[in-house]
Design a protein around this motif. Structure first.
Motif, short mmCIF file in Angstrom:
data_model
loop_
_atom_site.label_atom_id
_atom_site.label_comp_id
_atom_site.label_asym_id
_atom_site.label_seq_id
_atom_site.Cartn_x
_atom_site.Cartn_y
_atom_site.Cartn_z
N THR A 1 0.76 -1.22 -0.01
CA THR A 1 -0.04 -0.06 0.01
C THR A 1 0.82 1.49 -0.06
N ARG A 2 2.21 1.09 0.33
CA ARG A 2 2.93 2.35 0.49
C ARG A 2 4.10 2.42 -0.51
N THR A 3 4.36 1.32 -1.45
CA THR A 3 5.37 1.59 -2.36
C THR A 3 4.76 1.48 -3.61
N LEU A 4 5.44 2.16 -4.58
CA LEU A 4 4.83 2.12 -6.02
C LEU A 4 4.95 0.76 -6.54
N THR A 5 5.94 0.05 -6.27
CA THR A 5 5.98 -1.38 -6.84
C THR A 5 4.87 -2.43 -6.45
N GLY A 6 4.66 -2.14 -4.88
CA GLY A 6 3.64 -3.01 -4.27
C GLY A 6 2.13 -2.52 -4.92
N LYS A 7 2.12 -1.18 -5.12
CA LYS A 7 0.87 -0.89 -5.97
C LYS A 7 0.57 -1.56 -7.49
N ALA A 8 1.69 -1.44 -8.07
CA ALA A 8 1.83 -2.24 -9.23
C ALA A 8 1.41 -3.52 -9.17
N LEU A 9 1.54 -4.01 -8.04
CA LEU A 9 1.35 -5.55 -8.04
C LEU A 9 -0.30 -5.70 -7.76
N LEU A 10 -0.74 -4.60 -6.91
CA LEU A 10 -2.11 -4.70 -6.63
C LEU A 10 -2.89 -4.27 -7.96
N ALA A 11 -2.34 -3.29 -8.77
CA ALA A 11 -2.84 -3.04 -9.94
C ALA A 11 -2.93 -3.91 -11.12
N THR A 12 -1.80 -4.71 -11.16
CA THR A 12 -1.90 -5.95 -12.16
C THR A 12 -2.98 -7.01 -11.55
N ALA A 13 -3.05 -7.25 -10.27
CA ALA A 13 -4.22 -7.98 -9.68
C ALA A 13 -5.67 -7.48 -10.22
N ALA A 14 -5.80 -6.29 -10.08
CA ALA A 14 -6.98 -5.59 -10.30
C ALA A 14 -7.59 -5.46 -11.57
N ASN A 15 -6.55 -5.32 -12.65
CA ASN A 15 -6.83 -5.18 -14.13
C ASN A 15 -5.41 -4.94 -14.89
N ARG A 16 -5.17 -6.44 -15.44
CA ARG A 16 -4.12 -6.57 -16.09
C ARG A 16 -3.88 -5.76 -17.30
#
Lengths: 233, 290
Positions: free
Chosen positions: B159-174
């Motif tokens: 939730t606090r790093t851009l890389t982590g958010k990129a992982l969440l974003a990939t999960a949400a909408n590839r």
């Protein structure tokens, strides 16, 4: 700026684009019109590298980019606002925008973020809210803002007016015109042909995977075939 | 009452490990849609490599680090050489690939090391504290504290790093993730690496209390899977809660019913979830706004 030459694309054994060519010059708004299933979205996805093409070439800034994976085309300056918005629904508005700047230098991101919030003040009020909870119009703004965060020189807009109220359509299209003034080149896919021809400099008409007509918007708007097939006149 | 507390302590301790396994499932599932049944093998490797590196003369922290790095390398190799080449295959094929990988890892471990049970000395003394009449091992606290630290670190990363958010974003909408310039293949590889690291840390934490052997990963994977299902597949918070609940259920049924049914609890949980609430405790339903 962008040259698409004889692009062929197939899903499995079915060919959907049979050698499409089009050109977008720097600073232009070019519109691609056509009915459902004509291959508009496919072409957009081939240009941004999401779909592989099986023939032809794509040249961006005098460089072939056919072999470049999608994430590196973003670095070159091509950003796509996908059909149906495709926001990161569980993530906040702010995170959606930050991810739009994923390929930017960290130092450039805050400035760009301010610019996007200035362009879409409605988003600024909702920056902590999950994107999935926004209204359709706000999601469209978010999808555009997210694409702008990458600092694109070429913006691919896929059906930005889909499912929006007429007021919002006008607002979105006004934004497109404003973006062009700010130096962004636009390739616009629209089913709302009236609106598309009104803001575009030139347009291409695509039918079942082939470009059948092209020319300045004003000429196309007077073309009997376009008037009959797309404007319902 | 002391009995109850005793069962609760041991339930929470194993539950914390199940939670870590479930988190591993969750991360990979979110990023790629794959359910990685080799997840238990990462835990086993964490324990086994630490044991043997320590026995070979490395100090314990260094041995643990070796185990962690080994698991991450194997996790990345699993992605690069087994999952990525099969891109586009059906979910069932991918799951079978991970089962094959887990059999391979088990076999390789039994050859490279051995087939015996191993343990490590407790990291902080073996004299239990008596709390409310129940014995609490210092190692249990280390397991719980360690697992909590991993959960917090993972939360921070996502939730606090851009890389982590990129992982969440990939999960949400590839699709959208690729369009903003995220290399989604690299993100999936990253999820395998992080899951392997979490699993290995779990193995390192638990080995002083539970023994480890080349085949201890299988049951752990099943229980972690039950925990992930119970929490709602794909939900990190659900994975943690699910893990603790499965651990507690197991400890209480072992204590109050019979320890011979202990391992059946996880299966009952899986069946119960499938019959009664397929989306799990915190899972999203199949409804999406378009």
């Amino acid at each position: 700026m962008l040259k698409v030459e004889n692009v062929v694309c197939r899903y499995g054994r079915i060919e959907v684009l049979h050698g499409v060519s089009l050109e977008v010059g720097a600073g232009e708004i070019v519109s691609l019109i056509g009915s459902n299933g004509a291959g508009k979205t496919t072409l957009m996805r081939v240009i941004s590298g999401i779909l592989p093409m099986t023939g032809g070439r794509i040249v961006f800034d005098d460089e072939e980019i056919d072999r470049l994976p999608a994430h590196l085309r973003v670095v070159r300056g091509i950003a796509q606002v996908p059909e149906a918005r495709q926001v990161f629904a569980p993530l906040s508005v702010n995170d959606n925008l930050l991810l739009g700047g994923f390929r930017r230098r960290a130092a450039d991101v805050p400035r760009e973020l301010d610019r996007v919030y200035a362009l879409f003040p409605a988003l600024a009020e909702k920056r902590g809210i999950a994107a999935g909870n926004l209204s359709g119009g706000q999601q469209q703004m978010l999808a555009m803002g997210r694409a702008l965060m990458s600092g694109p020189r070429l913006l691919l807009l896929d059906e930005p007016s889909m499912g929006l109220a007429p007021v919002l359509v006008d607002q979105i299209l006004d934004t497109v015109v404003a973006l062009r003034k700010a130096g962004v080149t636009v390739l616009l896919v629209e089913q709302n042909v009236n609106a598309a021809l009104a803001i575009a400099d030139r347009a291409y008409v695509i039918e079942t995977g082939r470009i059948v007509l092209s020319g300045p918007s004003a000429t196309l708007a007077d073309d009997p075939r376009v008037r009959e097939a797309y404007l319902g006149l | 009452m002391p009995e109850f507390l005793q069962f609760a302590f041991s339930g929470l301790t194993v539950g914390a490990i199940y939670a870590l396994v479930a988190l591993g499932f969750t991360l990979i599932y979110n990023a790629s849609g794959v359910i990685n049944f080799a997840q238990g093998e990462f835990v086993m490797l964490g324990g086994m490599v630490t044991v043997f590196a320590h026995a070979a003369g490395l100090p314990l922290p260094l041995a643990a680090l070796t185990a962690l790095v080994t698991a991450v390398v194997i996790g990345l190799a699993l992605y690069r050489f087994a999952i990525e080449p099969a891109r586009g295959a059906s979910a069932v094929s991918l799951i079978i690939i991970t089962i094959g990988a887990s059999i391979l890892l088990r076999g390789a471990t039994s050859i490279v090391f051995d087939k015996n049970f191993h343990s490590l000395p407790p990291y902080a003394g073996s004299a239990p504290w008596i709390v409310g009449g129940a014995a609490l091992l210092p190692q249990s606290l280390i397991v719980l504290g360690g697992a909590a630290a991993i959960v917090v670190a993972l939360w921070y990363f996502l939730t606090r790093t851009l890389t982590g958010k990129a992982l969440l974003a990939t999960a949400a909408n590839r699709l959208a993730a690729r369009l903003v310039g995220i290399n989604t293949n690299a993100v999936v590889g990253l999820s395998f690496a992080v899951s392997a690291a979490i699993g290995a840390l779990g193995g390192i934490l638990m080995t002083p209390i539970t023994f480890t052997s080349y085949d201890s990963g299988t049951l752990l994977a099943l229980k972690g899977f039950a925990a992930a299902m119970l929490g709602g597949m794909g939900n990190p918070l659900g994975a943690v809660v699910g893990g603790l609940v499965v651990g507690l259920l197991e400890a209480f049924s072992a204590g109050y019913i019979s320890s011979s049914y202990k391992d059946a609890v996880a299966f009952l949980v899986i069946l119960g979830v499938l019959f009664l609430m397929p989306q799990g405790l915190f899972g999203r339903g199949g409804v999406e706004r378009v």
